[in-house]
Design a protein around this motif. Structure first.
Motif, PDB file in Angstrom:
ATOM      1  N   UNK A 276       0.828  -1.208   0.000  1.00 34.32           N
ATOM      2  CA  UNK A 276       0.000   0.000   0.000  1.00 34.32           C
ATOM      3  C   UNK A 276       0.864   1.260   0.000  1.00 34.32           C
ATOM      4  N   UNK A 277       1.976   1.212   0.734  1.00 33.42           N
ATOM      5  CA  UNK A 277       2.884   2.369   0.753  1.00 33.42           C
ATOM      6  C   UNK A 277       3.487   2.600  -0.626  1.00 33.42           C
ATOM      7  N   UNK A 278       3.827   1.516  -1.319  1.00 33.84           N
ATOM      8  CA  UNK A 278       4.368   1.630  -2.676  1.00 33.84           C
ATOM      9  C   UNK A 278       3.291   2.132  -3.632  1.00 33.84           C
ATOM     10  N   UNK A 279       2.088   1.567  -3.526  1.00 27.93           N
ATOM     11  CA  UNK A 279       0.993   1.952  -4.398  1.00 27.93           C
ATOM     12  C   UNK A 279       0.644   3.434  -4.255  1.00 27.93           C
ATOM     13  N   UNK A 280       0.769   3.973  -3.032  1.00 27.45           N
ATOM     14  CA  UNK A 280       0.430   5.373  -2.780  1.00 27.45           C
ATOM     15  C   UNK A 280       1.297   6.324  -3.591  1.00 27.45           C
ATOM     16  N   UNK A 281       2.465   5.861  -4.050  1.00 30.19           N
ATOM     17  CA  UNK A 281       3.318   6.709  -4.885  1.00 30.19           C
ATOM     18  C   UNK A 281       2.755   6.863  -6.288  1.00 30.19           C
ATOM     19  N   UNK A 282       1.942   5.897  -6.707  1.00 28.66           N
ATOM     20  CA  UNK A 282       1.426   5.896  -8.064  1.00 28.66           C
ATOM     21  C   UNK A 282       0.039   6.512  -8.191  1.00 28.66           C
ATOM     22  N   UNK A 283      -0.786   6.349  -7.156  1.00 25.50           N
ATOM     23  CA  UNK A 283      -2.184   6.729  -7.310  1.00 25.50           C
ATOM     24  C   UNK A 283      -2.813   6.991  -5.957  1.00 25.50           C
ATOM     25  N   UNK A 284      -3.767   7.894  -5.916  1.00 25.50           N
ATOM     26  CA  UNK A 284      -4.597   8.093  -4.735  1.00 25.50           C
ATOM     27  C   UNK A 284      -5.746   7.110  -4.841  1.00 25.50           C
ATOM     28  N   UNK A 285      -5.678   6.041  -4.056  1.00 26.61           N
ATOM     29  CA  UNK A 285      -6.645   4.955  -4.199  1.00 26.61           C
ATOM     30  C   UNK A 285      -8.057   5.404  -3.860  1.00 26.61           C
ATOM     31  N   UNK A 286      -8.197   6.505  -3.147  1.00 26.13           N
ATOM     32  CA  UNK A 286      -9.524   6.972  -2.761  1.00 26.13           C
ATOM     33  C   UNK A 286     -10.220   7.745  -3.877  1.00 26.13           C
ATOM     34  N   UNK A 287      -9.434   8.259  -4.823  1.00 25.50           N
ATOM     35  CA  UNK A 287     -10.036   9.115  -5.848  1.00 25.50           C
ATOM     36  C   UNK A 287      -9.845   8.629  -7.271  1.00 25.50           C
ATOM     37  N   UNK A 288      -8.892   7.738  -7.521  1.00 22.14           N
ATOM     38  CA  UNK A 288      -8.586   7.336  -8.900  1.00 22.14           C
ATOM     39  C   UNK A 288      -8.732   5.834  -9.086  1.00 22.14           C
ATOM     40  N   UNK A 289      -9.317   5.411 -10.207  1.00 20.49           N
ATOM     41  CA  UNK A 289      -9.488   3.981 -10.462  1.00 20.49           C
ATOM     42  C   UNK A 289      -8.239   3.305 -11.007  1.00 20.49           C
ATOM     43  N   UNK A 290      -7.250   4.091 -11.430  1.00 22.29           N
ATOM     44  CA  UNK A 290      -6.072   3.470 -12.018  1.00 22.29           C
ATOM     45  C   UNK A 290      -4.935   4.440 -12.240  1.00 22.29           C
ATOM     46  N   UNK A 291      -3.847   3.914 -12.780  1.00 27.09           N
ATOM     47  CA  UNK A 291      -2.618   4.679 -12.975  1.00 27.09           C
ATOM     48  C   UNK A 291      -2.434   4.977 -14.447  1.00 27.09           C
ATOM     49  N   UNK A 292      -2.261   6.232 -14.775  1.00 30.14           N
ATOM     50  CA  UNK A 292      -2.017   6.638 -16.152  1.00 30.14           C
ATOM     51  C   UNK A 292      -0.543   6.584 -16.498  1.00 30.14           C
TER      52      UNK A 292
END
Length: 609
Positions: free
Chosen positions: A257-273
């Motif tokens: 989750x800490x790594x994922x937070x660098x790529x995307x705000x999981x609360x507002x975005x469905x995916x990584x561009x």
């Protein structure tokens, strides 16, 4: 004249012929004869057959690579390799994984393509993004194109690949138009190798700005990448099964989750561009996909030819095959450093210096939270070190006298917190041996300041100034351990000590290691360390230190040198304690040494260095 076009058509090679030709060239240049024999043997044993077609299925690959079911990453991996198997005709993905397609996958996943495509990009980032991405369904309906459903004529009669896809309706809005929709460098050089006309290079691939990597699927992939980070080509992934069970699994999820937070705000975005993806990886995760090398090289080691195993014969018993016993990744786990933390660090630090190569030098919970304790444990280590500190964030209004005293030693807090989380973990990678800084800081351009929790962030060293590491103690300076802060001016006894000067991007601790502060002044554009590429704003986190550790990176030689230095200092200290000045009165001699300040009081009689 009239026959020329038909002759051209007859000599034009089909995509299948070109794929076979490229696979042959990859095989000749990228594999040894033994590796290719093993690859064919593995494929033969794993492949299903329908008619005259032999191919690999998702569950077969997952079982062979030993991907744990609990991670849910097998469909994501199969989605990737079904795309990469179409290389260089990516518009035809997904494809059925026959032997030629498996060759493409192994060559790309293990970076062996560099041996053939010399002009190609050495960065797989864009290719991996496309292999993970899905395209907005609404946009695809409007344009009337669906790259995921387009297949070559040769593939229509073959068994269908697993193309479940991922349900995403809205792509993440990009901050900027990437403008990079041309073919990948790897694809272009592959076409050049095959001597294909430029006009045939461009397929019907959708614009990359319309694509996203679904958040949930990328989370699953991150967990797998953390698990396989230390994997060697001949090691079984099942040997790390303890990392995906019980509390260890929850710890792995938290790290992901800490790594994922660098790529995307999981609360507002469905995916990584793609813009975010290609910006974040080179700085924060240059080694993110390094684990694929060891994982997919498993295809190049047939169990029938596994020379890492040996046979043991016992009278009356069958031959037993004994495999290589894996060494612990972290022989002595710390309060902060775990195997998952080690994997997270390997995403931006070389794994060869981390896995099975680090040892605990200093722990505040064991040796005491003080600069003197840290100095005693760390200063003799002659190789790189990693300092880790974790704690809980302080309230905006100090609670109690100690917090108030710490707040008064800092400039007025002007910035908000860096995140909503109450927990924080920071760290520093220091290449040079530690030392006192009397007038200027130590460290070099390879020093790295980073954050691990609640968001993974990396702040590489800058060349604007060299205020990398400060370690000062009285009497010449006020006590200070800081990274990225200006070196304090020498103290004067008749003047009251002033407040600490914080650097633009800096980490500072009070002298008792009770409190710490991380400062990020984005508008200043950085000082000794660069500002964040994912958090483009000012923030400051003040926290109560709960754990602090320093780990030495290196092997037995460094540990031996440190032990010898400690032994020498102990002998010197003992000699000073037993010194006899020739008076015949040991107590009188000792009193004289105490008057000279060499022993007794707060001194141990150890090294004066």
């Amino acid at each position: 004249m009239g026959q020329a076009p038909s002759q051209t058509r007859r000599t034009r090679r089909t995509h299948e012929e070109l794929t076979q030709e490229l696979a042959y060239r990859f095989k000749e240049k990228c594999f040894t004869s033994l590796e290719y024999y093993s690859l064919k043997d593995v494929f033969k044993k794993l492949a299903d057959q329908q008619g005259d077609i032999r191919y690999l299925k998702e569950d077969t690959i997952a079982r062979f690579l030993e991907i744990p079911d609990i991670l849910g990453a097998s469909p994501v991996i199969f989605h990737m390799i079904s795309y990469l198997g179409a290389f260089p005709f990516l518009q035809e993905a997904p494809v059925v994984l026959e032997l030629a397609q498996l060759i493409m996958v192994v060559v790309i996943m293990t970076e062996r393509y560099k041996r053939v495509l010399a002009k190609g990009s050495t960065d797989r980032t864009k290719l991996f993004f496309k292999s993970l991405a899905v395209y907005d369904r609404k946009v695809m309906e409007e344009t009337g194109s669906s790259p995921r459903n387009s297949t070559s004529k040769d593939a229509t009669a073959r068994p269908s690949a697993n193309t479940r896809g991922f349900a995403i309706d809205e792509p993440m809005a990009e901050d900027e138009d990437d403008g990079d929709d041309d073919d990948d460098d790897l694809v272009i050089t592959a076409f050049e190798l095959l001597d294909i006309d430029e006009a045939t290079k461009h397929g019907e691939a959708a614009a990359i700005k319309e694509a996203i990597i679904p958040t949930d699927n990328f989370r699953k992939l991150i967990m797998l990448l953390l698990l396989i980070a230390p994997l060697d080509a001949q090691e079984s992934l099942s040997q790390y099964s303890s990392r995906v069970a019980g509390p260890e699994l929850e710890s792995l999820r938290a790290t992901a989750e800490c790594v994922l937070a660098s790529f995307v705000d999981v609360e507002t975005s469905p995916g990584i561009g793609y813009t975010r993806f290609k910006t974040v990886i080179p700085v924060l995760f240059p080694n993110l996909f390094a684990g694929f090398n060891g994982l997919f090289e498993h295809f190049l080691f047939s169990k029938d030819l596994d020379f890492s195993k040996h046979k043991v014969e016992k009278p009356g018993d069958e031959q037993l095959i004994i495999g290589k016993i894996a060494q612990p990744l972290l022989p002595t786990p710390g309060d902060i450093m775990t195997e998952h933390t080690l994997s997270q660090l390997s995403l931006f630090l070389p794994g060869s210096s981390l896995f099975r190569r680090v040892r605990l030098l200093y722990s505040g919970n064991d040796a005491g939270f003080s600069m003197g304790s840290l100095q005693t444990k760390v200063f003799n280590w002659r190789a790189p070190t990693i300092l880790l500190v974790s704690g809980s964030r302080l309230a905006d209004v100090p609670e109690g006298g100690q917090e108030a005293s710490f707040a008064s030693s800092l400039p007025t807090k002007r910035f908000p917190h860096g995140s909503k989380s109450e927990r924080v973990t920071f760290g520093v990678y220091v290449r040079e041996p530690w030392k006192h800084t009397h007038k200027e800081c130590f460290g070099n351009s390879e020093t790295i300041l980073f954050q691990l929790e609640p968001i993974h962030d990396v702040f590489p060293a800058s060349t604007i100034n060299t205020d990398y590491v400060t370690f000062t103690k009285p009497p010449g300076n006020r006590p200070c351990l800081a990274f990225g802060c200006p070196h304090p001016k020498p103290t004067q006894s008749h003047r009251k000590e002033g407040i600490h000067a914080l650097g633009a991007v800096s980490l500072l601790f009070d002298e008792s290691f009770e409190f710490g502060v991380f400062n990020h002044d984005y508008k200043s554009r950085g000082g000794a360390f660069h500002t964040s590429i994912v958090r483009k704003y000012d923030f400051q986190d003040r926290f109560r230190i709960e754990n602090m550790e320093v780990w030495g990176c290196g092997g037995d030689e460094e540990a031996k040198a440190q032990a010898e230095r400690w032994a020498w200092e102990e002998r010197e200290a003992e000699a000073r304690r037993r010194i006899n000045l020739g008076t015949g009165d040991i107590e009188a001699d000792r009193a004289l040494l105490e008057m000279a300040g060499l022993v007794g009081g707060n001194r141990s009689g150890g090294s004066m260095g």
